[in-house]
Design an enzyme around this catalytic site. Structure first.
Site, mmCIF file in Angstrom:
data_model
loop_
_atom_site.group_PDB
_atom_site.id
_atom_site.type_symbol
_atom_site.label_atom_id
_atom_site.label_comp_id
_atom_site.label_asym_id
_atom_site.label_seq_id
_atom_site.Cartn_x
_atom_site.Cartn_y
_atom_site.Cartn_z
ATOM 1 N N HIS A 265 36.453 7.244 33.286
ATOM 2 C CA HIS A 265 37.447 6.685 32.374
ATOM 3 C C HIS A 265 37.138 5.221 32.074
ATOM 4 C CE1 HIS A 265 39.931 10.214 33.431
ATOM 5 N NE2 HIS A 265 40.539 9.979 32.283
ATOM 6 N N LYS B 237 41.942 1.774 33.234
ATOM 7 C CA LYS B 237 42.766 2.789 33.903
ATOM 8 C C LYS B 237 43.134 2.314 35.302
ATOM 9 C CE LYS B 237 43.123 7.756 34.735
ATOM 10 N NZ LYS B 237 44.461 7.775 34.112
#
Length: 242
Positions: A136, A140
């Protein structure tokens, strides 16, 4: 629908764009530091609230919606989700509506179904070692991703040689009974998840790669539309009949 967006970052803006394109209106946005807006008259007029914030604020945001009996769609992941049965019970006892998902992408939820079926098949093949890798963007906050946790927790009941999952950090290897999850944070990657089973002679893997946040935003708006006809504790399995 009249929608309140709780969390107005990149995801909130994308949800707004998708919602407007489907004929809905966003009557209020509430971002970090704007908690006083929960007292705004427009909040009480909302048909649904869509929430993408942080693990530290999600529970309080749900309570604000429950206080006004506003159906809520929540996509915030993190440790607060470890006991979702509590929210299921509250929905039942208080006639509330909470639609929660670790991932709102339609494609990923099909991937979840494939993951369950693959785990069912691999449970009969003890020579294979399962693992999950997720990548990600660097912004995040939680690791592993809620999606990776869902993949692991839905596979584990069908893998008799494995009892729990573990985050592989700083070269830490999982023990024999643990399903290892590797979390990578890189650039602006929307989300890539790979489930892999490796034996001494071959490897089986499947991957879901999100190209942008738009798929998540569309799923969240579809979930909001679903709450107009359904109540209680809802998930993407209900929406997609998976």
């Amino acid at each position: 629908m009249k929608i309140t967006l709780i969390g107005y970052g990149k995801m909130g803006h994308m949800i707004e764009e998708v919602a407007l394109s489907r004929g809905h209106s966003v009557i209020l946005t509430i971002d970090s530091g704007q908690e006083d807006k929960f007292q705004d008259a427009r909040f009480a007029q909302s048909d649904v609230a869509i929430e993408f914030t942080t693990p530290d604020t999600a529970e309080q945001n749900i309570r604000h919606c429950f206080d006004r009996h506003i159906p809520m769609v929540c996509g915030t992941t993190g440790t607060w989700t470890q006991d979702m049965s509590r929210w299921q019970q509250l929905c039942h006892e208080q006639n509330q509506t909470l639609f929660w998902a670790s991932n709102f992408s339609v494609g990923m939820n099909v991937f979840f179904a494939l993951n369950r079926r693959l785990a069912e098949l691999m449970g009969y093949q003890p020579g294979y070692v399962p693992s999950i890798t997720e990548t990600h963007h660097i912004h995040k906050l939680d690791a592993p991703s809620g999606t990776a946790v869902t993949l692991a927790e839905e596979a584990l009941p069908m893998l008799p040689d494995y009892s729990n999952w573990v985050l592989c950090e700083s070269g830490k290897e999982p023990q024999a009974h643990q399903l290892g999850i590797t979390a990578i944070r890189h650039g602006e990657v929307p989300g890539t998840h790979t489930v892999q089973y490796v034996s001494a002679v071959d490897s089986i893997s499947m991957t879901h790669e999100a190209f942008s946040r738009r798929g998540f935003a569309l799923g969240a708006v579809l979930a909001a539309e679903y709450t107009q006809q359904h109540g209680g504790f809802l998930t993407m399995r209900d929406l997609l009949n998976l």
